[in-house]
Write a protein that holds these residues in place. Sequence first.
Motif, PDB file in Angstrom:
ATOM      1  N   THR A   1       0.839  -1.190   0.000  1.00 58.61           N
ATOM      2  CA  THR A   1       0.000   0.000   0.000  1.00 58.61           C
ATOM      3  C   THR A   1       0.877   1.245   0.000  1.00 58.61           C
ATOM      4  N   HIS A   2       0.246   2.402  -0.203  1.00 58.06           N
ATOM      5  CA  HIS A   2       0.998   3.660  -0.129  1.00 58.06           C
ATOM      6  C   HIS A   2       1.655   3.803   1.240  1.00 58.06           C
ATOM      7  N   ALA A   3       0.950   3.433   2.305  1.00 51.68           N
ATOM      8  CA  ALA A   3       1.498   3.564   3.658  1.00 51.68           C
ATOM      9  C   ALA A   3       2.697   2.638   3.853  1.00 51.68           C
ATOM     10  N   ALA A   4       2.611   1.389   3.368  1.00 54.51           N
ATOM     11  CA  ALA A   4       3.722   0.451   3.523  1.00 54.51           C
ATOM     12  C   ALA A   4       4.935   0.905   2.722  1.00 54.51           C
ATOM     13  N   LEU A   5       4.712   1.424   1.522  1.00 54.31           N
ATOM     14  CA  LEU A   5       5.821   1.905   0.696  1.00 54.31           C
ATOM     15  C   LEU A   5       6.484   3.127   1.327  1.00 54.31           C
ATOM     16  N   ARG A   6       5.677   4.026   1.923  1.00 55.39           N
ATOM     17  CA  ARG A   6       6.274   5.178   2.627  1.00 55.39           C
ATOM     18  C   ARG A   6       7.112   4.701   3.809  1.00 55.39           C
ATOM     19  N   ARG A   7       6.615   3.713   4.539  1.00 56.94           N
ATOM     20  CA  ARG A   7       7.370   3.198   5.683  1.00 56.94           C
ATOM     21  C   ARG A   7       8.683   2.572   5.227  1.00 56.94           C
ATOM     22  N   ALA A   8       8.657   1.876   4.102  1.00 59.05           N
ATOM     23  CA  ALA A   8       9.885   1.293   3.557  1.00 59.05           C
ATOM     24  C   ALA A   8      10.878   2.380   3.160  1.00 59.05           C
ATOM     25  N   LEU A   9      10.380   3.426   2.504  1.00 55.68           N
ATOM     26  CA  LEU A   9      11.268   4.494   2.053  1.00 55.68           C
ATOM     27  C   LEU A   9      11.856   5.254   3.229  1.00 55.68           C
ATOM     28  N   TRP A  10      11.046   5.568   4.225  1.00 55.31           N
ATOM     29  CA  TRP A  10      11.544   6.307   5.390  1.00 55.31           C
ATOM     30  C   TRP A  10      12.491   5.447   6.224  1.00 55.31           C
ATOM     31  N   GLY A  11      12.203   4.160   6.316  1.00 52.97           N
ATOM     32  CA  GLY A  11      13.039   3.284   7.136  1.00 52.97           C
ATOM     33  C   GLY A  11      14.324   2.855   6.456  1.00 52.97           C
ATOM     34  N   TYR A  12      14.304   2.770   5.101  1.00 59.05           N
ATOM     35  CA  TYR A  12      15.465   2.295   4.341  1.00 59.05           C
ATOM     36  C   TYR A  12      15.629   3.172   3.100  1.00 59.05           C
ATOM     37  N   PRO A  13      15.944   4.459   3.263  1.00 54.80           N
ATOM     38  CA  PRO A  13      15.913   5.385   2.126  1.00 54.80           C
ATOM     39  C   PRO A  13      16.923   5.075   1.035  1.00 54.80           C
ATOM     40  N   LEU A  14      18.029   4.404   1.355  1.00 53.35           N
ATOM     41  CA  LEU A  14      19.060   4.085   0.363  1.00 53.35           C
ATOM     42  C   LEU A  14      19.271   2.572   0.285  1.00 53.35           C
ATOM     43  N   MET A  15      18.211   1.808   0.470  1.00 53.43           N
ATOM     44  CA  MET A  15      18.345   0.366   0.653  1.00 53.43           C
ATOM     45  C   MET A  15      19.091  -0.316  -0.486  1.00 53.43           C
ATOM     46  N   THR A  16      18.681  -0.111  -1.736  1.00 55.90           N
ATOM     47  CA  THR A  16      19.320  -0.837  -2.829  1.00 55.90           C
ATOM     48  C   THR A  16      20.743  -0.349  -3.086  1.00 55.90           C
ATOM     49  N   MET A  17      21.006   0.926  -2.860  1.00 57.19           N
ATOM     50  CA  MET A  17      22.374   1.409  -2.971  1.00 57.19           C
ATOM     51  C   MET A  17      23.253   0.779  -1.889  1.00 57.19           C
ATOM     52  N   MET A  18      22.666   0.598  -0.684  1.00 52.11           N
ATOM     53  CA  MET A  18      23.411  -0.019   0.404  1.00 52.11           C
ATOM     54  C   MET A  18      23.716  -1.486   0.125  1.00 52.11           C
ATOM     55  N   VAL A  19      22.897  -2.159  -0.692  1.00 49.66           N
ATOM     56  CA  VAL A  19      23.202  -3.541  -1.062  1.00 49.66           C
ATOM     57  C   VAL A  19      24.581  -3.604  -1.719  1.00 49.66           C
ATOM     58  N   MET A  20      24.817  -2.730  -2.698  1.00 49.95           N
ATOM     59  CA  MET A  20      26.101  -2.719  -3.391  1.00 49.95           C
ATOM     60  C   MET A  20      27.236  -2.274  -2.461  1.00 49.95           C
ATOM     61  N   LEU A  21      27.001  -1.244  -1.669  1.00 53.49           N
ATOM     62  CA  LEU A  21      28.041  -0.763  -0.756  1.00 53.49           C
ATOM     63  C   LEU A  21      28.423  -1.833   0.263  1.00 53.49           C
TER      64      LEU A  21
END
Length: 257
Positions: free
Chosen positions: A208-228
């Motif tokens: 949902t929009h709420a779940a996606l916002r929670r993901a973005l706020w909680g892990y704002p650079l998540m996929t970039m951090m995978v590579m790092l």
Amino acid sequence: MTQTANTPQPMIGFGQVRHTRLRPKHHAFAYRTFFLMLPMRTLKASTTHALAINRSGAISFHDVDHGDGRSATQGGALAWLEELLHSEGITDATGEVWLHCYPRVLGYTFKPVSFWYCHAADDTLRAIVVEVNNTFGERHCYLLDRPCYGQEQRADKVFHVSPFFDVQGLYRFHFLRTASHTLARIDHDDAVGPLIETSISGALEPATHAALRRALWGYPLMTMMVMLRIHWQALKLLLKQIPYFTKPTPPKDFVTR
């Protein structure tokens, strides 16, 4: 397509990635993460989603990030998957196809591994395609024919994923799935025995929009951090003087059964 309560919905999972190296020196880490679980046939037939599909968005899914990179107008990743299955003699995976993958976050993604859960018309699990990417821009698929949740599946390791592991031995796969949780585990054995234990697991909920916002706020650079984190862990292994292997030639066949 009109969505009903029984229509499969795009899901988002919140959980952990775990990795443990057993030899020659112990090395382990665990990270919090989130991921997508997408009903690809339903997704193709519907255009209304909170998740951005093949368009810009803070968190988005794009067909070109999978398979042979074909666009949605060319049939997208689902058409690629169906061609792969048919080429391997699997023509009865006509039910829902669930894709467990990382999204793009703020336009960036790296997908070390994605899982395609392919079901027959009666909703039984018919095949699993494990789509693996390495940091050299190469891709390979392991096809598990007639798997069962909770039962071990095996495949020879043929694809280079890390300079700290030789391309030999075998993978042992374990998968579990309920309506609210998922687990994918891949263990690597060499000639001596168990070498690596890895898993990704999480609790699933509608994207949902709420779940996606929670993901973005909680892990704002998540996929970039995978590579790092991949490179950070590589540095740690170098400091531990773990043996280093040069990258071999990619396997001739794109699919390993």
